[in-house]
Write a protein that holds these residues in place. Sequence first.
Motif, PDB file in Angstrom:
ATOM      1  N   LYS A  41       0.847  -1.192   0.000  1.00 12.91           N
ATOM      2  CA  LYS A  41       0.000   0.000   0.000  1.00 12.91           C
ATOM      3  C   LYS A  41       0.882   1.242   0.000  1.00 12.91           C
ATOM      4  O   LYS A  41       1.773   1.366   0.844  1.00 12.91           O
ATOM      5  N   GLU A  42       0.607   2.159  -0.915  1.00 17.83           N
ATOM      6  CA  GLU A  42       1.437   3.344  -1.073  1.00 17.83           C
ATOM      7  C   GLU A  42       0.880   4.521  -0.268  1.00 17.83           C
ATOM      8  O   GLU A  42      -0.322   4.763  -0.255  1.00 17.83           O
ATOM      9  N   TYR A  43       1.795   5.236   0.383  1.00 16.00           N
ATOM     10  CA  TYR A  43       1.459   6.480   1.076  1.00 16.00           C
ATOM     11  C   TYR A  43       2.417   7.567   0.582  1.00 16.00           C
ATOM     12  O   TYR A  43       3.637   7.415   0.726  1.00 16.00           O
ATOM     13  N   LEU A  51       1.386  10.971   4.161  1.00 12.43           N
ATOM     14  CA  LEU A  51      -0.026  11.320   3.972  1.00 12.43           C
ATOM     15  C   LEU A  51      -0.887  10.069   4.069  1.00 12.43           C
ATOM     16  O   LEU A  51      -0.959   9.261   3.136  1.00 12.43           O
ATOM     17  N   LEU A  52      -1.542   9.904   5.210  1.00 17.47           N
ATOM     18  CA  LEU A  52      -2.426   8.759   5.431  1.00 17.47           C
ATOM     19  C   LEU A  52      -3.825   9.013   4.897  1.00 17.47           C
ATOM     20  O   LEU A  52      -4.543   8.068   4.551  1.00 17.47           O
ATOM     21  N   LEU A 173      -0.035  12.988   8.276  1.00 20.53           N
ATOM     22  CA  LEU A 173      -1.289  13.689   8.027  1.00 20.53           C
ATOM     23  C   LEU A 173      -2.365  12.620   8.007  1.00 20.53           C
ATOM     24  O   LEU A 173      -2.406  11.779   7.097  1.00 20.53           O
ATOM     25  N   GLY A 174      -3.207  12.612   9.040  1.00 26.33           N
ATOM     26  CA  GLY A 174      -4.175  11.524   9.135  1.00 26.33           C
ATOM     27  C   GLY A 174      -5.317  11.819  10.071  1.00 26.33           C
ATOM     28  O   GLY A 174      -5.331  12.826  10.783  1.00 26.33           O
ATOM     29  N   ARG A 178      -8.979   6.740  12.258  1.00 22.36           N
ATOM     30  CA  ARG A 178      -8.743   5.715  11.239  1.00 22.36           C
ATOM     31  C   ARG A 178      -7.242   5.529  10.987  1.00 22.36           C
ATOM     32  O   ARG A 178      -6.799   5.489   9.847  1.00 22.36           O
ATOM     33  N   MET A 179      -6.488   5.418  12.035  1.00 14.55           N
ATOM     34  CA  MET A 179      -5.046   5.222  11.891  1.00 14.55           C
ATOM     35  C   MET A 179      -4.762   3.795  11.455  1.00 14.55           C
ATOM     36  O   MET A 179      -5.274   2.845  12.053  1.00 14.55           O
ATOM     37  N   PRO A 180      -3.937   3.602  10.413  1.00 16.53           N
ATOM     38  CA  PRO A 180      -3.645   2.246   9.923  1.00 16.53           C
ATOM     39  C   PRO A 180      -2.530   1.568  10.712  1.00 16.53           C
ATOM     40  O   PRO A 180      -1.767   0.768  10.156  1.00 16.53           O
ATOM     41  N   PHE A 181      -2.440   1.891  11.991  1.00 14.34           N
ATOM     42  CA  PHE A 181      -1.378   1.353  12.837  1.00 14.34           C
ATOM     43  C   PHE A 181      -1.900   0.149  13.613  1.00 14.34           C
ATOM     44  O   PHE A 181      -3.107   0.001  13.841  1.00 14.34           O
TER      45      PHE A 181
END
Length: 349
Positions: A41-43, A51-52, A173-174, A178-181
Amino acid sequence: MSRRSGTEIRPYYEDKRESLRDLFGASTVRVEANRIVVDGKEYPVLNDVILLLPPNLWPTAVSNRRSTGAEDGASAHAGEDGIAKDIQFTFGEEWQGFPEILPEHEEEFRLYFDLVDLGSLADARICDLGCGIGRWSHFLKDRCREMVLLDFSEAIFVARENLRGAGNALFFLGDLRRMPFRDDFADFLFTLGVLHHLPTGALEEVRALSRRAPVLLVFLYYALDNRPAFWRGLLSAVTAVRLALSRSEGPRLRSALTWALTIGVYLPLISLGHAARPLGLASKVPLYDFYRGKSLRRIRQDVYDRFFTRIEQRFRKEEILALRDTFRDVVVSGDQPYWHFLCRREPIR
């Protein structure tokens, strides 16, 4: 932004791949000049900020700088499934207009962190959610192992500049919802003056954050439940003014209104508090306790913050203590700012 090693220019995150892999709970992380790739997945990366957010939720200036041509598909007052774009705009404008870490911020840091054993953070990864200009992380950068800073507005780029000398910081930036952590990505997480501006229930967001770190420090606006009744009457009037002013977006108008409220409301009340102090009545004067001794610029920043933000939730101490249904312990500080509190699921590792 990249950094130099001799004549070679290297991406800021090149030596942080392992940290990113652990943060995302990923198998592989690839770092390139203008992006990172996490398990495919590209950020995008812009000025060292990852940039999330999807492109339709980027602040306008970020969209322009990325030149994606992506349309801003979020409405001005997006609901639970999106970002409140007017709030994003307001905080982006605020922190770009007031980017400096001021001398009084250090004293405010001590007030907010009075419940925290700062010595326990030495080997911790901390997370600053809704970081603004990074003023609190500035005072923690030498006290912890690593820092994760996240904001949904252009303020994150100001934080990057303010922490230019901190090599242990990661910038995102997120949307904090909805943090993808991975779960427990941080050892200690704090979010000060942020959740009460969300279009969702702030206390439910605190509960949701319980899976992100074992210890949370939170500040939510108080419902004036420890103040005289007439303060709550004043708050109703102030709320009506705030809701009207928050509709304005022109920078010149906002600047003029900020000056007018500072000179016409805040400074007179602070002066009244000074006059009432010999009589032992200063604490009964609204605004005095927190703003006495503050610089004019610091007061103006807070005026902007309070009067141009549409969403403002407030809570009683007893409502905050009800978070014990989720946390092992909830401690509410008896000191200003009201209410800031510590939620412990378990000790810091």
